[in-house]
Design a protein around this motif. Structure first.
Motif, PDB file in Angstrom:
ATOM      1  N   PHE A   1       3.735   6.424  13.472  1.00  0.00           N
ATOM      2  CA  PHE A   1       4.006   5.420  12.441  1.00  0.00           C
ATOM      3  C   PHE A   1       5.294   5.791  11.713  1.00  0.00           C
ATOM      4  CE2 PHE A   1       3.813   3.996   8.035  1.00  0.00           C
ATOM      5  CZ  PHE A   1       3.663   2.638   8.217  1.00  0.00           C
TER       6      PHE A   1
ATOM      7  N   ARG B   1       7.787   4.534   8.417  1.00  0.00           N
ATOM      8  CA  ARG B   1       7.965   3.698   7.223  1.00  0.00           C
ATOM      9  C   ARG B   1       9.437   3.300   7.116  1.00  0.00           C
ATOM     10  NH1 ARG B   1       5.632   3.147   2.001  1.00  0.00           N
ATOM     11  NH2 ARG B   1       6.753   1.401   1.024  1.00  0.00           N
TER      12      ARG B   1
ATOM     13  N   CYS C   1       4.808   0.642  14.099  1.00  0.00           N
ATOM     14  CA  CYS C   1       3.824   1.436  14.833  1.00  0.00           C
ATOM     15  C   CYS C   1       4.368   1.705  16.233  1.00  0.00           C
ATOM     16  CB  CYS C   1       2.492   0.692  14.935  1.00  0.00           C
ATOM     17  SG  CYS C   1       1.577   0.592  13.382  1.00  0.00           S
TER      18      CYS C   1
ATOM     19  N   GLN D   1       0.147  -1.877   3.518  1.00  0.00           N
ATOM     20  CA  GLN D   1      -0.852  -1.054   2.869  1.00  0.00           C
ATOM     21  C   GLN D   1      -2.123  -0.957   3.714  1.00  0.00           C
ATOM     22  OE1 GLN D   1      -0.408   0.820   0.221  1.00  0.00           O
ATOM     23  NE2 GLN D   1      -2.500   1.622   0.364  1.00  0.00           N
TER      24      GLN D   1
ATOM     25  N   ARG E   1      -1.565   1.269   6.793  1.00  0.00           N
ATOM     26  CA  ARG E   1      -1.497   2.697   6.428  1.00  0.00           C
ATOM     27  C   ARG E   1      -2.892   3.255   6.126  1.00  0.00           C
ATOM     28  NH1 ARG E   1       2.986   4.051   2.091  1.00  0.00           N
ATOM     29  NH2 ARG E   1       2.313   6.136   2.741  1.00  0.00           N
TER      30      ARG E   1
ATOM     31  N   VAL F   1      -2.386   7.190   6.737  1.00  0.00           N
ATOM     32  CA  VAL F   1      -1.076   7.735   6.352  1.00  0.00           C
ATOM     33  C   VAL F   1      -0.623   7.152   5.010  1.00  0.00           C
ATOM     34  CG1 VAL F   1      -0.347   8.154   8.691  1.00  0.00           C
ATOM     35  CG2 VAL F   1       0.144   5.942   7.654  1.00  0.00           C
TER      36      VAL F   1
END
Length: 372
Positions: free
Chosen positions: A337, A339, A346, A364, A367, A372
Motif C-alpha cells: 500500500f 499513500r 494498492c 480511510q 487503510r 495501515v
C-alpha cells in the motif's frame, strides 16, 4: 463624425429570455452526458466528452448570438462569417479542455477551480471574438466593464463546476446547470453593460458577410439540435438506470431485501461463447469496463457481464471492498500500500494488474481493512 457617434441600443425581451433558456439547456445537456464516465472505457469517455463539449460550447455560442439577435441598433450591421465560426470553435475547445481535466485528472478542489476558470475565460474569449465579427459597427469597451466581466465569469463558472462535479448526483447536476446557465447569461449582459457601439463606414471582413437573417437561421438550427439533445438527455436523466442482468427469467423468485441478502459464492464470466463461474476467493480485483467488468486473477483477466454497481451489490457479503468508483478488490491479494497525499495505491503481483487506485473518499476504509 458619424464613425464616432455613440449609438443608443436596446434588447428584445423575448430573445433575452430565449438566450437564458439556451444557456440552461446547454449546461444540463453537457453535465448530464458526462455523468458516470468513470464506469466507461477510455474510448467511450472521449466520445462522450466530445459530445458534451459540443453541447456546452455550442450552447455558449448559441446563447451569445440569440442575445445579439435581440440587440436593437439604429443602423444596419453584419457579421463576418469566419470570425463568427471561430468564436464557436473557441467555446467548444475550452469546454472540451475543462471536461478532459475533470475526467482524466484526479478530481480535486484545484482541478474544479482550474476547469471553471478555463470555461470562464473561454466564455469571455468567445464573447469578445464574436463581438469583433460585427461589420459597419464597432464595439468599444471600458476597463471597468472588462474587469467586471472577467471576475464574474470566472467566479460563476467555478461555482457551477464545483457544484455539478463536486458530487455527481442528479441534484448537483441540476443546481450546477442553473448556476452555469445564469453564469453564461449574466456574463454576456455584464459585458454588454460595459460596451458602447459606434457606426463605422469601412469593412474589415476576413470572410463573407452574414446578415442578421442568415445568422438567425444558423442560430435556430444550432438551438434546434441543442433542444433535441436536451430532450434526449432529459429522458435518460429521469429514467432510473437498469441493472445489466441477462433477462427477467434469471432473477431470483424472491427479491432481495436488507433482511434477505443474496449470498454470492461464484462470479459468472464469459469464455468461448459460454458462461462459466469462478469462486469469489480466487478473484483478486474487479474493474469497471463500460457497462461490464473485468475479473483479475492470478492466472489472467476474465470478462464479466455484471456492471461494477451490480458486482458491488451482489458481493456485499464477500471479501471485496471498494477502493475507487471503478474498482473492487480482495484485500487478501494486496501486496503493498502506498499513500499519495489525499489518496493512495494498492499494489498487486498479478500479470495483468500491478496496482489499483484508492480514491480520497475510500482511503480511510481501505487503510482500516489493510491495517495501515
Amino acid at each position: 463624425m458619424r464613425s464616432m457617434q455613440i449609438l443608443d441600443f436596446s434588447h428584445s425581451p423575448a430573445l433575452v429570455v430565449a438566450s437564458l433558456l439556451v444557456a440552461m439547456m446547454s449546461g444540463f445537456t453537457g453535465f448530464s452526458l458526462t455523468k458516470g464516465l468513470s464506469e466507461r472505457s477510455v474510448a467511450q469517455r472521449k466520445v462522450l466528452i466530445v459530445l458534451a463539449a459540443i453541447a456546452l460550447g455550442g450552447g455558449i455560442w448559441s446563447m451569445h448570438f440569440v442575445a445579439m439577435l435581440g440587440l436593437q441598433l439604429p443602423i444596419l450591421f453584419y457579421y463576418d462569417a469566419a470570425v463568427t465560426l471561430s468564436s464557436a470553435l473557441v467555446a467548444i475547445l475550452v469546454a472540451g479542455t475543462a471536461l478532459l481535466i475533470l475526467h482524466f485528472w484526479q478530481r480535486t478542489r484545484a482541478t474544479l477551480v482550474l476547469a471553471g476558470t478555463i470555461v470562464g475565460i473561454g466564455v469571455l474569449a468567445m464573447h469578445y471574438l464574436g463581438m469583433s465579427a460585427m461589420e459597419l459597427c464597432q464595439a468599444l469597451y471600458t476597463p471597468l466593464g472588462l474587469a467586471l466581466a472577467v471576475v464574474s465569469s470566472c467566479a460563476l463558472n467555478i461555482a457551477a463546476f464545483s457544484i455539478a462535479y463536486g458530487k455527481r448526483t442528479q441534484r448537483n447536476i441540476v443546481l450546477g446547470t442553473l448556476v452555469f446557465g445564469f453564469a453564461v447569461f449574466a456574463v454576456h449582459f455584464i459585458a454588454i453593460w460595459g460596451t458602447s457601439f459606434v457606426a463605422v463606414e469601412t469593412l474589415r471582413e476576413v470572410g463573407p458577410l452574414v446578415s442578421n437573417e442568415v445568422l438567425a437561421v444558423g442560430v435556430v438550427l444550432s438551438s434546434f439540435v441543442l433542444c433535441g439533445a436536451f430532450l434526449l438527455t432529459g429522458v435518460t436523466f429521469l429514467t432510473p438506470a437498469q441493472p445489466d442482468v441477462p433477462s427477467p427469467a434469471d432473477k431470483p423468485s424472491v427479491e432481495p431485501t436488507a433482511a434477505t441478502p443474496i449470498i454470492t459464492k461464484q462470479i459468472p464470466y464469459e469464455q468461448d461463447g459460454r458462461t462459466l463461474f469462478i469462486d469469489i476467493k480466487t478473484v483478486a480485483a474487479i474493474r469497471a469496463e463500460g457497462h461490464y467488468t473485468h475479473l483479475y486473477t492470478e492466472t489472467g483477466k476474465l470478462f464479466c457481464v455484471w456492471s461494477i454497481t451490480e458486482a458491488e451489490q451482489r458481493l456485499k457479503t464477500g471479501p471485496f471492498i471498494k477502493t475507487h468508483r471503478s474498482y473492487l478488490i480482495n484485500p487478501a491479494y494486496v501486496k503493498g500500500f502506498e499513500r499519495l497525499k489525499d489518496n493512495g495505491v494498492c499494489h498487486f503481483e498479478l500479470a495483468n494488474l500491478a496496482k489499483v487506485p484508492v480514491s480520497r473518499s475510500q482511503l480511510q476504509k481501505v487503510r482500516e481493512v489493510l491495517g495501515v
